[in-house]
Design an enzyme around this catalytic site. Sequence first.
Site, PDB file in Angstrom:
ATOM      1  N   ASN A  27       1.068   1.672   6.105  1.00 59.43           N
ATOM      2  CA  ASN A  27       1.838   0.933   5.114  1.00 59.43           C
ATOM      3  C   ASN A  27       2.821   0.033   5.865  1.00 59.43           C
ATOM      4  O   ASN A  27       3.618   0.515   6.654  1.00 59.43           O
ATOM      5  CB  ASN A  27       2.595   1.915   4.207  1.00 59.43           C
ATOM      6  CG  ASN A  27       3.575   1.224   3.276  1.00 59.43           C
ATOM      7  OD1 ASN A  27       4.605   1.790   2.939  1.00 59.43           O
ATOM      8  ND2 ASN A  27       3.280   0.021   2.863  1.00 59.43           N
ATOM      9  N   GLY A  28       2.758  -1.257   5.621  1.00 61.16           N
ATOM     10  CA  GLY A  28       3.647  -2.194   6.301  1.00 61.16           C
ATOM     11  C   GLY A  28       2.875  -3.397   6.790  1.00 61.16           C
ATOM     12  O   GLY A  28       1.798  -3.717   6.294  1.00 61.16           O
ATOM     13  N   GLY A  64      -0.530   0.144  -4.861  1.00 64.68           N
ATOM     14  CA  GLY A  64      -1.781  -0.515  -4.516  1.00 64.68           C
ATOM     15  C   GLY A  64      -2.856  -0.223  -5.516  1.00 64.68           C
ATOM     16  O   GLY A  64      -3.165   0.940  -5.774  1.00 64.68           O
ATOM     17  N   TYR A 109      12.620  -2.316  -6.798  1.00 64.21           N
ATOM     18  CA  TYR A 109      11.361  -2.486  -7.529  1.00 64.21           C
ATOM     19  C   TYR A 109      10.209  -1.631  -7.033  1.00 64.21           C
ATOM     20  O   TYR A 109       9.505  -1.022  -7.824  1.00 64.21           O
ATOM     21  CB  TYR A 109      10.955  -3.961  -7.479  1.00 64.21           C
ATOM     22  CG  TYR A 109       9.605  -4.263  -8.105  1.00 64.21           C
ATOM     23  CD1 TYR A 109       9.421  -4.165  -9.486  1.00 64.21           C
ATOM     24  CD2 TYR A 109       8.520  -4.633  -7.325  1.00 64.21           C
ATOM     25  CE1 TYR A 109       8.189  -4.439 -10.062  1.00 64.21           C
ATOM     26  CE2 TYR A 109       7.287  -4.906  -7.889  1.00 64.21           C
ATOM     27  CZ  TYR A 109       7.123  -4.805  -9.252  1.00 64.21           C
ATOM     28  OH  TYR A 109       5.916  -5.067  -9.821  1.00 64.21           O
ATOM     29  N   CYS A 113       0.817  -1.207   0.000  1.00 64.19           N
ATOM     30  CA  CYS A 113       0.000   0.000   0.000  1.00 64.19           C
ATOM     31  C   CYS A 113       0.853   1.259   0.000  1.00 64.19           C
ATOM     32  O   CYS A 113       2.067   1.223   0.150  1.00 64.19           O
ATOM     33  CB  CYS A 113      -0.953   0.014   1.194  1.00 64.19           C
ATOM     34  SG  CYS A 113      -0.148  -0.266   2.769  1.00 64.19           S
TER      35      CYS A 113
END
Length: 491
Positions: free
Chosen positions: A128-129, A49, A269, A23
Amino acid sequence: MPCFPDRSPFDPAWNEDRLREECGVFGVVGVAEAANFVALGLHALQHRGQEAAGIVSHDPAQGFNSARRFGYVRDSFTDPVLMETLPGPIAIGHVRYSTAGSKGNTAIRDVQPFFGEFSMGGAAIAHNGNIVNALDLRREMIDRGSIFQSSSDSECIIHLMARSLQRTIPERMKDALRRVEGAFSVVAMTRTKLIGVRDPLGVRPLVLGKVGDGWVLSSETCALDIIGAEFVREIDPGEMVVITPEAGVESHRPFAPSRPRFCIFEHVYFSRPDSILGGRSVYETRRAIGAELAREAPAEADLVCPVPDSGTPAAIGFSQVSGIPYAMGIIRNQYMGRTFIEPTEQIRSLGVRLKLNVNRALIRDKRVVLVDDSVVRGTTSRKIKEMILDAGAAEVHFRIASPPTAWPCFYGVDTPQREKLLAATMSEAEMRDHLGVDSLRFISLDGLYRAVGSEARDPAQPQYCDACFSGDYPVAPSDMIERGFRLKAAE
């Protein structure tokens, strides 16, 4: 990130063989129509996301308002009627990664930001995580009477805040996050405050920007660019910032100091190539990875071709160092959305060909070096190899811009079980034979460290989180160990 229900780790589309970030988060305070800025920021973070997006805003006259929708940001949050329901000078948003059968496995209640009403007022959070002790926390809070509405580990933060005895939202958030283990970059808001927090290891990114008289928090700098915001700095690992238009940015250090372990795969990436990480261009880092790869693993070939789009900067670097001409041997269809591949099994079976097409006139009779960011299960790599050979290539050589992915990530990346990772069960030579290519080489872990501008990897104290390559997890994934996962030291 949803961590409780069983779910397939792969989209049935061509992209089934990729690691995926879960996300992205974005927040703005001190601007008129803040939700519009957030929608633009989420659009820039769409690569992090694609399943769903959500925005929460606050207006002094109308209070808190929220909107959560499945699909791309462009398909929902460009609707002026919808955006009129999100007034106010402060707003936060979240984009969530898509998974196979997402609309069957995920309810709209799983879409962030999450909102809670406390005695001192409301608060919303976007995360996020991944919280690696979420199962323990969830069980504990359910036993004490908490009622969870979603399957997301992120909801644990709201419940921990509700149980805190502190008198302000920021202090309750500190209390809550001190009990959380794993990776978290959090953007949160109250009626007047924008809050940003990174975990002590700084695994996931979070940056601070300035737009006019207002302030911005974002997962990446590319989302600052889209709204014309000035990049100020990265939020430090273990730092909490509390921002108001009047007082500006207040910095707090609620956690015990730790040695940072930023996710090295963000460089490879996850992040957009036009973002800045650690003061360094992501594009330049990926070009340097390709250059290092060419020095470590040269090839005799006629063309260097990227696997688009993630392999492009590394392929350019490989070409520059090797002297082999760079060429667009594979063309990506930029207009093929996910919905196009879902209707029938016949369409799904076309797989990679819906997304990528070989430039036959260029490839025919050539020895081709294909540069890609990673190999996960090898499914996509085999299909691409077959396409290249079908187009008449004389030889196919794979060069991979990351070390072999032999371990799953538990810090916010969608990866399969370890036994499904090709590098977990095969040597490099065995992977080459399995893929059916003339040669296969990966950049070394030390080479990757050099390419990102770091010193050689210190095995005793790695400078990055590189667990997906090394099996060296900076935080023990307690939920997964409980389910039977064995750490490297236990094997």
